[in-house]
Design a protein around this motif. Structure first.
Motif, PDB file in Angstrom:
ATOM      1  N   ARG A   8       0.763  -1.321   0.071  1.00 49.94           N
ATOM      2  CA  ARG A   8       0.147  -0.119   0.064  1.00 49.94           C
ATOM      3  C   ARG A   8       1.003   1.134   0.041  1.00 49.94           C
ATOM      4  O   ARG A   8       0.526   2.284  -0.761  1.00 49.94           O
ATOM      5  CB  ARG A   8      -0.809   0.085   1.314  1.00 49.94           C
ATOM      6  N   GLU A   9       2.061   1.200   0.909  1.00 48.01           N
ATOM      7  CA  GLU A   9       2.945   2.480   0.953  1.00 48.01           C
ATOM      8  C   GLU A   9       3.570   2.699  -0.473  1.00 48.01           C
ATOM      9  O   GLU A   9       3.568   3.760  -0.838  1.00 48.01           O
ATOM     10  CB  GLU A   9       3.717   2.080   1.782  1.00 48.01           C
ATOM     11  N   THR A  10       4.149   1.588  -1.123  1.00 45.10           N
ATOM     12  CA  THR A  10       4.462   2.091  -2.536  1.00 45.10           C
ATOM     13  C   THR A  10       3.724   2.186  -3.392  1.00 45.10           C
ATOM     14  O   THR A  10       4.049   3.120  -4.167  1.00 45.10           O
ATOM     15  CB  THR A  10       5.436   0.541  -2.866  1.00 45.10           C
ATOM     16  N   ALA A  12       1.008   4.214  -2.858  1.00 44.84           N
ATOM     17  CA  ALA A  12       0.702   5.511  -2.738  1.00 44.84           C
ATOM     18  C   ALA A  12       1.849   6.453  -3.159  1.00 44.84           C
ATOM     19  O   ALA A  12       1.553   7.469  -3.667  1.00 44.84           O
ATOM     20  CB  ALA A  12       0.459   5.642  -1.132  1.00 44.84           C
ATOM     21  N   ARG A  13       2.931   5.934  -3.008  1.00 38.92           N
ATOM     22  CA  ARG A  13       4.193   6.936  -3.468  1.00 38.92           C
ATOM     23  C   ARG A  13       4.063   6.773  -5.072  1.00 38.92           C
ATOM     24  O   ARG A  13       4.515   7.723  -5.767  1.00 38.92           O
ATOM     25  CB  ARG A  13       5.299   6.219  -3.257  1.00 38.92           C
ATOM     26  N   PHE A  14       3.733   5.570  -5.815  1.00 39.80           N
ATOM     27  CA  PHE A  14       3.470   5.600  -7.259  1.00 39.80           C
ATOM     28  C   PHE A  14       2.199   6.682  -7.667  1.00 39.80           C
ATOM     29  O   PHE A  14       2.725   7.321  -8.590  1.00 39.80           O
ATOM     30  CB  PHE A  14       2.935   4.322  -7.625  1.00 39.80           C
ATOM     31  N   LYS A  15       1.438   6.785  -6.866  1.00 39.88           N
ATOM     32  CA  LYS A  15       0.001   7.762  -6.990  1.00 39.88           C
ATOM     33  C   LYS A  15       0.678   9.188  -7.006  1.00 39.88           C
ATOM     34  O   LYS A  15       0.074  10.008  -7.388  1.00 39.88           O
ATOM     35  CB  LYS A  15      -1.041   7.266  -6.270  1.00 39.88           C
ATOM     36  N   ASP A  16       1.608   9.251  -6.009  1.00 39.18           N
ATOM     37  CA  ASP A  16       2.185  10.702  -5.687  1.00 39.18           C
ATOM     38  C   ASP A  16       3.069  11.073  -7.032  1.00 39.18           C
ATOM     39  O   ASP A  16       3.164  12.230  -7.172  1.00 39.18           O
ATOM     40  CB  ASP A  16       2.999  10.648  -4.694  1.00 39.18           C
ATOM     41  N   LEU A  17       3.509  10.381  -8.052  1.00 32.37           N
ATOM     42  CA  LEU A  17       4.386  10.706  -8.955  1.00 32.37           C
ATOM     43  C   LEU A  17       3.498  11.095 -10.145  1.00 32.37           C
ATOM     44  O   LEU A  17       2.189  11.106 -10.160  1.00 32.37           O
ATOM     45  CB  LEU A  17       5.210   9.381  -9.669  1.00 32.37           C
ATOM     46  N   ARG A  19       1.127  11.812 -13.149  1.00 32.62           N
ATOM     47  CA  ARG A  19       0.237  10.778 -13.701  1.00 32.62           C
ATOM     48  C   ARG A  19      -0.178  11.031 -15.077  1.00 32.62           C
ATOM     49  O   ARG A  19      -0.762  10.353 -15.862  1.00 32.62           O
ATOM     50  CB  ARG A  19      -1.252  10.841 -12.947  1.00 32.62           C
ATOM     51  N   ARG A 126       9.107   1.120 -12.004  1.00 35.99           N
ATOM     52  CA  ARG A 126       8.708   2.331 -12.876  1.00 35.99           C
ATOM     53  C   ARG A 126       9.760   3.248 -13.396  1.00 35.99           C
ATOM     54  O   ARG A 126      10.494   3.609 -12.544  1.00 35.99           O
ATOM     55  CB  ARG A 126       7.615   3.294 -12.052  1.00 35.99           C
TER      56      ARG A 126
END
Length: 148
Positions: A8-10, A12-17, A19, A126
């Motif tokens: 979940r943490e990773t 969430a970090r993906f979604k912060d990059l 889009r 990514r």
């Protein structure tokens, strides 16, 4: 224990990059000899992964995804001797949001059960696509950001 899905943490970090730009996902996959389905069915890991690809592939394409590169790893020349990969490929998405949309889609959520049963270990990195340089190392001069 291998790496099969993002935490979940990773995620969430993906979604912060960002889009709104293309992303390429480097995939390294080690398959189980026999898939680990909860219902105990006897299917090879390779066949279970094929089922995952067959079921998720149309959605991947509909979202604008494409496979950029595919290879069969032969030898770990630099890296841990105990890491062996059955598949190596790069999947490209038109945007980071397209990848998020894939993971959230009900069709994918059903198909990913085959991946979870098939995969013993994996890596998913990514990356931001960059233009290939004319000479080796040239991209290092401009931050490898593809600008210019």
């Amino acid at each position: 224990m291998g790496y099969i899905a993002p935490t979940r943490e990773t995620f969430a970090r993906f979604k912060d990059l960002p889009r709104d730009r293309p992303v390429q996902m480097l995939n390294l996959v080690r398959l189980r000899e026999w898939a680990a389905y909860p219902d105990g069915r006897r299917v090879s890991g390779r066949d279970a992964y094929r089922a995952y690809a067959r079921e998720s592939g149309p959605l991947f394409q509909r979202l604008g995804g494409r496979q950029v590169w595919l290879a069969t790893p032969e030898l770990m020349l630099i890296g841990p001797d105990d890491e062996h990969w059955d598949l190596a490929f790069i999947a490209e998405y038109p945007t980071g949001q397209a990848f998020i949309d894939l993971l959230r889609d009900p069709v994918y959520r059903e198909a990913v059960k085959h991946r979870q049963a098939a995969v013993l270990d994996s890596r998913l990195l990514r990356t931001q696509p960059a233009r290939a340089a004319a000479t080796f190392g040239e991209a290092l001069d401009d931050g490898a950001n593809g600008a210019g």
